[in-house]
Scaffold this active site. Structure first.
Site, PDB file in Angstrom:
ATOM      1  N   THR A 145      -9.304   3.362   6.671  1.00  0.00           N
ATOM      2  CA  THR A 145      -8.847   2.060   7.154  1.00  0.00           C
ATOM      3  C   THR A 145      -7.363   2.071   7.505  1.00  0.00           C
ATOM      4  O   THR A 145      -6.768   1.015   7.726  1.00  0.00           O
ATOM      5  CB  THR A 145      -9.106   0.979   6.090  1.00  0.00           C
ATOM      6  OG1 THR A 145      -8.539   1.392   4.837  1.00  0.00           O
ATOM      7  CG2 THR A 145     -10.594   0.740   5.915  1.00  0.00           C
TER       8      THR A 145
ATOM      9  N   ASP B 218       0.817  -1.206   0.000  1.00  0.00           N
ATOM     10  CA  ASP B 218       0.000   0.000   0.000  1.00  0.00           C
ATOM     11  C   ASP B 218       0.855   1.262   0.000  1.00  0.00           C
ATOM     12  O   ASP B 218       0.499   2.263  -0.620  1.00  0.00           O
ATOM     13  CB  ASP B 218      -0.921  -0.003   1.225  1.00  0.00           C
ATOM     14  CG  ASP B 218      -2.010  -1.070   1.122  1.00  0.00           C
ATOM     15  OD1 ASP B 218      -2.186  -1.627   0.022  1.00  0.00           O
ATOM     16  OD2 ASP B 218      -2.670  -1.334   2.136  1.00  0.00           O
ATOM     17  N   GLY B 219       1.993   1.230   0.697  1.00  0.00           N
ATOM     18  CA  GLY B 219       2.887   2.390   0.703  1.00  0.00           C
ATOM     19  C   GLY B 219       3.408   2.714  -0.690  1.00  0.00           C
ATOM     20  O   GLY B 219       3.545   3.888  -1.058  1.00  0.00           O
TER      21      GLY B 219
ATOM     22  N   LEU C 265      -8.075   4.709  11.556  1.00  0.00           N
ATOM     23  CA  LEU C 265      -8.719   3.544  12.150  1.00  0.00           C
ATOM     24  C   LEU C 265      -7.974   3.083  13.399  1.00  0.00           C
ATOM     25  O   LEU C 265      -8.592   2.727  14.408  1.00  0.00           O
ATOM     26  CB  LEU C 265      -8.780   2.408  11.124  1.00  0.00           C
ATOM     27  CG  LEU C 265      -9.432   1.103  11.589  1.00  0.00           C
ATOM     28  CD1 LEU C 265     -10.904   1.314  11.917  1.00  0.00           C
ATOM     29  CD2 LEU C 265      -9.264   0.016  10.539  1.00  0.00           C
ATOM     30  N   SER C 266      -6.640   3.113  13.356  1.00  0.00           N
ATOM     31  CA  SER C 266      -5.856   2.674  14.510  1.00  0.00           C
ATOM     32  C   SER C 266      -6.017   3.606  15.697  1.00  0.00           C
ATOM     33  O   SER C 266      -5.717   3.229  16.834  1.00  0.00           O
ATOM     34  CB  SER C 266      -4.372   2.567  14.134  1.00  0.00           C
ATOM     35  OG  SER C 266      -3.795   3.849  13.935  1.00  0.00           O
TER      36      SER C 266
ATOM     37  N   TYR D 209      -4.291   4.996   9.349  1.00  0.00           N
ATOM     38  CA  TYR D 209      -3.886   5.589  10.617  1.00  0.00           C
ATOM     39  C   TYR D 209      -5.095   6.001  11.444  1.00  0.00           C
ATOM     40  O   TYR D 209      -5.152   5.787  12.663  1.00  0.00           O
ATOM     41  CB  TYR D 209      -2.977   6.790  10.318  1.00  0.00           C
ATOM     42  CG  TYR D 209      -2.256   7.389  11.502  1.00  0.00           C
ATOM     43  CD1 TYR D 209      -2.180   6.743  12.734  1.00  0.00           C
ATOM     44  CD2 TYR D 209      -1.612   8.623  11.366  1.00  0.00           C
ATOM     45  CE1 TYR D 209      -1.502   7.307  13.800  1.00  0.00           C
ATOM     46  CE2 TYR D 209      -0.932   9.193  12.429  1.00  0.00           C
ATOM     47  CZ  TYR D 209      -0.871   8.532  13.642  1.00  0.00           C
ATOM     48  OH  TYR D 209      -0.200   9.099  14.698  1.00  0.00           O
TER      49      TYR D 209
ATOM     50  N   ASN E  27      -4.542   9.088   1.363  1.00  0.00           N
ATOM     51  CA  ASN E  27      -5.014   8.547   2.635  1.00  0.00           C
ATOM     52  C   ASN E  27      -5.323   9.625   3.665  1.00  0.00           C
ATOM     53  O   ASN E  27      -6.455   9.774   4.096  1.00  0.00           O
ATOM     54  CB  ASN E  27      -3.983   7.583   3.225  1.00  0.00           C
ATOM     55  CG  ASN E  27      -4.289   6.138   2.898  1.00  0.00           C
ATOM     56  OD1 ASN E  27      -5.215   5.839   2.159  1.00  0.00           O
ATOM     57  ND2 ASN E  27      -3.505   5.231   3.454  1.00  0.00           N
TER      58      ASN E  27
ATOM     59  N   ASP F  35      -1.597  14.043  21.185  1.00  0.00           N
ATOM     60  CA  ASP F  35      -0.335  13.750  20.507  1.00  0.00           C
ATOM     61  C   ASP F  35      -0.392  14.173  19.046  1.00  0.00           C
ATOM     62  O   ASP F  35       0.644  14.282  18.387  1.00  0.00           O
ATOM     63  CB  ASP F  35      -0.021  12.260  20.577  1.00  0.00           C
ATOM     64  CG  ASP F  35       0.468  11.818  21.945  1.00  0.00           C
ATOM     65  OD1 ASP F  35       0.702  12.693  22.808  1.00  0.00           O
ATOM     66  OD2 ASP F  35       0.613  10.598  22.167  1.00  0.00           O
TER      67      ASP F  35
END
EC number: 2.7.1.23
Length: 292
Positions: free
Chosen positions: A188, A73-74, A192-193, A190, A147, A177
């Site tokens: 889906t 994906d990157g 999402l996390s 960063y 993204n 932060d």
């Protein structure tokens, strides 16, 4: 048919599939263009190339029918940055890890080439974020992301304060932060996390997600994608980290940011059997009971 191929270093297990892709393209007399950096990677891996041309400038992409991203994906995010506003369709072959955006498995490369020749595929349009700064050019003018945009602290101790505005009206001061602005495609990732929601790709929305907020009652916010978001950041270190997809830079806290949906889109090529909800279930293990 002019096809551009871009990628990153790959595992040895992927080598036979990549060699097979270039052999198949040569057999079908497809005009293949390869980025200079990736050509060096292919040569180092002893990939045999024929009927290929090396390009060094994004302007060389003009006239391409599509771009193949070889990696994860990157790599696909990097490929979208390379394409920019040209809106050339891009397809991702997953020789990386997750493969949420790069959905073609290596064993289906020949099927992919046949589908591209016959037109047996669909194109999904994905919205892109564009960011402006008051006192600098962002990332050499490549100031967009498929993204997300992330504003995060640069040190390991103190939080930052992100004063946020929606269409010029004060929204909130986030003590955290950091803060993420995500597209539906990036929902889906960063976001999402950090507790953000999953949006279907064609949603007309953006997500504002705080990263480890000091106030626990602060939650992710979904806004219309016609909105303009503005940010002012305060930090004890007098700077912050600004990230657009996989690119990042430390900027001074005097920098004020303005984020909106870009006037152009990313066009992702999908095979007929690719389905967003199938991807959710397979990549995020939805519906699986690990006890069985």
């Amino acid at each position: 048919m002019k096809v551009v191929v871009h990628g990153k270093p790959f595992a040895e297990a992927a080598r036979p599939f990549i060699q097979g892709m270039f052999d198949e393209m040569a057999l079908r007399k497809i005009d293949v263009w390869i980025s200079g950096g990736f050509e060096a990677i292919l040569n180092a891996a002893n990939i045999r190339l024929s009927n290929t041309t090396t390009f060094g400038s994004p302007a060389d992409l003009n006239g391409a029918r599509l771009v193949v991203s070889l990696g994860g994906d990157g790599t696909l995010l990097e490929t979208v940055a390379l394409i920019g506003a040209r809106q050339i369709p891009v397809i991702g072959v997953n020789v990386g890890r997750l493969g949420f955006l790069a959905t073609v498995p290596p064993e289906r490369i020949k099927d992919m080439i046949l589908a591209l020749e016959t037109g047996d595929y669909r194109i999904e349009t994905r919205s892109i974020l564009e960011v402006e700064a008051n006192n600098m050019e962002i990332f050499g003018g490549v100031n967009f992301a498929l993204n997300d945009l992330a504003i995060t602290k640069t040190d390991t101790s103190s939080m930052i304060t992100v004063h946020s505005y929606l269409n010029g009206e004060f929204l909130n001061s986030y003590w955290a932060d950091g803060l993420i602005v995500s597209t539906p495609t990036g929902s889906t990732g960063y976001s999402l996390s950090c507790g953000g929601p999953v949006l279907v790709p064609n949603s007309k929305s953006l997500i504002v997600t705080p990263v480890s907020p000091h106030n626990l009652n602060v939650r992710p916010l979904v806004v219309e994608d016609s909105a303009v978001l503005s940010f002012e950041v305060k930090s004890r270190s007098n700077n912050f980290l600004l990230s657009l997809d996989s690119r990042s830079s430390i900027v001074d806290e005097s920098t004020q940011l303005k984020v909106r949906k870009a006037s152009f889109v990313a066009r992702l090529v999908k095979m007929r059997q690719d389905n967003f909800f199938d991807t959710l279930r397979s990549k995020l293990s939805w519906g699986l009971d690990m006890r069985n």
